[in-house]
Write a protein that holds these residues in place. Structure first.
Motif, PDB file in Angstrom:
ATOM      1  N   PRO A 116      -8.413  -1.559  -2.673  1.00 43.84           N
ATOM      2  CA  PRO A 116      -8.104  -1.441  -1.249  1.00 43.84           C
ATOM      3  C   PRO A 116      -7.059  -2.221  -0.630  1.00 43.84           C
ATOM      4  O   PRO A 116      -6.288  -1.779   0.253  1.00 43.84           O
ATOM      5  N   ASP A 119      -3.875  -0.438  -1.592  1.00 43.77           N
ATOM      6  CA  ASP A 119      -3.922   0.860  -1.032  1.00 43.77           C
ATOM      7  C   ASP A 119      -2.932   1.386   0.205  1.00 43.77           C
ATOM      8  O   ASP A 119      -3.249   1.579   1.265  1.00 43.77           O
ATOM      9  N   GLY A 122      -3.068   4.647   1.907  1.00 40.12           N
ATOM     10  CA  GLY A 122      -4.158   4.805   2.714  1.00 40.12           C
ATOM     11  C   GLY A 122      -4.879   6.136   2.445  1.00 40.12           C
ATOM     12  O   GLY A 122      -5.533   6.885   3.059  1.00 40.12           O
ATOM     13  N   THR A 124      -7.617   5.658   0.129  1.00 44.30           N
ATOM     14  CA  THR A 124      -9.196   5.424  -0.394  1.00 44.30           C
ATOM     15  C   THR A 124     -10.106   5.564   0.553  1.00 44.30           C
ATOM     16  O   THR A 124      -9.804   5.820   1.692  1.00 44.30           O
ATOM     17  N   HIS A 126     -12.297   3.492   1.657  1.00 46.46           N
ATOM     18  CA  HIS A 126     -12.165   2.154   2.183  1.00 46.46           C
ATOM     19  C   HIS A 126     -11.294   2.545   3.492  1.00 46.46           C
ATOM     20  O   HIS A 126     -11.461   1.878   4.630  1.00 46.46           O
ATOM     21  N   ALA A 127      -9.896   2.847   3.017  1.00 46.86           N
ATOM     22  CA  ALA A 127      -8.952   3.048   4.271  1.00 46.86           C
ATOM     23  C   ALA A 127      -9.272   4.053   5.167  1.00 46.86           C
ATOM     24  O   ALA A 127      -9.167   3.997   6.535  1.00 46.86           O
ATOM     25  N   ALA A 130     -11.948   2.298   7.526  1.00 46.50           N
ATOM     26  CA  ALA A 130     -11.396   1.632   8.540  1.00 46.50           C
ATOM     27  C   ALA A 130     -10.870   2.236   9.735  1.00 46.50           C
ATOM     28  O   ALA A 130     -10.752   1.849  10.790  1.00 46.50           O
ATOM     29  N   GLY A 137      -6.998  -2.507   8.525  1.00 49.17           N
ATOM     30  CA  GLY A 137      -6.788  -1.807   7.111  1.00 49.17           C
ATOM     31  C   GLY A 137      -5.572  -0.958   7.226  1.00 49.17           C
ATOM     32  O   GLY A 137      -4.976  -0.952   8.074  1.00 49.17           O
ATOM     33  N   PHE A 138      -5.077  -0.326   6.038  1.00 50.85           N
ATOM     34  CA  PHE A 138      -3.975   0.474   5.763  1.00 50.85           C
ATOM     35  C   PHE A 138      -4.374   1.799   6.203  1.00 50.85           C
ATOM     36  O   PHE A 138      -5.441   2.337   6.052  1.00 50.85           O
ATOM     37  N   ARG A 139      -3.247   2.153   7.016  1.00 51.85           N
ATOM     38  CA  ARG A 139      -3.244   3.804   7.655  1.00 51.85           C
ATOM     39  C   ARG A 139      -2.956   4.727   6.613  1.00 51.85           C
ATOM     40  O   ARG A 139      -1.978   4.261   5.929  1.00 51.85           O
ATOM     41  N   SER A 140      -3.446   5.842   6.563  1.00 51.62           N
ATOM     42  CA  SER A 140      -2.748   6.931   5.988  1.00 51.62           C
ATOM     43  C   SER A 140      -1.255   7.171   6.338  1.00 51.62           C
ATOM     44  O   SER A 140      -1.204   7.353   7.578  1.00 51.62           O
ATOM     45  N   GLN A 270       3.850  -1.301   5.242  1.00 49.87           N
ATOM     46  CA  GLN A 270       2.526  -1.511   4.705  1.00 49.87           C
ATOM     47  C   GLN A 270       2.626  -2.145   3.379  1.00 49.87           C
ATOM     48  O   GLN A 270       1.610  -3.263   2.855  1.00 49.87           O
TER      49      GLN A 270
END
Length: 290
Positions: A116, A119, A122, A124, A126-127, A130, A137-140, A270
């Motif tokens: 994660p 990632d 974005g 996972t 987890h993402a 978030a 966290g990281f955005r798609s 990111q």
């Protein structure tokens, strides 16, 4: 009415330039050069083109690009092993699995093999969590890029009714979550939604992410709506009938030149974020023992 175009190229260029500045500073201060590993399974021409494009953008941003190309017959276990290896490699800060993958691969299992913390696309669970819970966290990348574009064009989100057409776990679903987090009222729809045109006509903001060329017609749109076309189909055609939409909407993203550049720019941004975070958490030698 003739819609104003929401162009992503200029804003994306600013984001890439800023990422390059930050990457250079990180390297000067810590010796760490951000590194993005791209993993491509098979030889699909469109996917290969996307990967090359991302690698070229990496070079412009001062980000090292590492390419991993696997045979089309690669199994889920083999791909998961490769992604796990990259996840455990301290010289790799971000991992991008180019999708879609060949049909024999469990794509979700592959995504979940990505650390994660690396990632940066974005993808996972987890993402997604978030984004859904409003946590860091990281955005798609495409949904995150869409939000940045809407903000750049001062589109009011709080209280607006946003209709998302599409339910992909890395596009439609996270786009709705990010809009909801911005206080929009969100309706999820898809190609099988009954009465879809009538629902779309109620939208202040339309996000088309259904993967069907010219699917959204101008007559579906409320006059003055903001239309984000997140689709890309053969022949540089989006999911929205562009000519019809521009005659009705207030703002429309073109294809290409709208959402696409924002997706890549956020990916690079990111990656630098990930490198920064990993450099800060790296184990430091104990004083006197180095």
């Amino acid at each position: 009415m003739t819609a104003e175009l929401m162009i992503g190229t200029e804003l994306a260029a600013e984001m890439v330039a800023n990422a390059a500045t930050r990457a250079g500073r990180l390297r000067a201060e810590t010796g760490v050069q951000p590194c993005l590993a791209t993993v491509l399974v098979g030889d699909d021409p469109a996917s290969a083109t996307y990967v090359r494009m991302k690698q070229n953008r990496c070079r412009k941003a001062g980000i090292e690009s590492r390419s991993v190309v696997l045979p089309a017959a690669t199994t889920t276990a083999e791909l998961v092993a490769e992604l796990a290896k990259l996840s455990n490699d301290p010289s790799v800060h971000g991992i991008l699995l180019q999708h879609p993958v060949p049909g024999q691969i469990d794509e979700r299992a592959a995504f979940e093999a990505i650390d994660p913390g690396k990632d940066v696309d974005g993808v996972t669970m987890h993402a997604f969590a978030a984004m859904a819970f409003g946590e860091p966290g990281f955005r798609s990348c495409t949904p995150g890029g869409i939000l940045r574009l809407l903000q750049a064009y001062d589109v009011p989100l709080s209280g607006a009714h946003a209709v998302v057409i599409g339910r992909s776990p890395i596009l439609g679903k996270p786009a709705g979550m990010l809009l909801l987090a911005s206080d929009a009222t969100v309706t999820y729809t898809h190609s099988r939604t009954v009465g879809l045109p009538d629902i779309v006509r109620t939208a202040d903001i339309v996000v088309a992410a259904v993967g069907k060329p010219n699917f959204v017609r101008g007559e579906w749109l409320k006059p003055g709506a903001v239309v984000v076309d997140a689709g890309y189909n053969e022949g540089n055609v989006g999911d929205v009938h562009f000519a019809e939409a521009t005659a009705v909407a207030r703002l429309v993203t073109p294809v290409p030149g709208g959402v696409g550049p924002m997706t890549i720019a956020l990916l690079l941004e990111q990656t630098v974020d990930a490198a920064q975070a990993q450099s800060e958490t790296a184990v430091q030698p104990v004083a006197g023992l180095a």
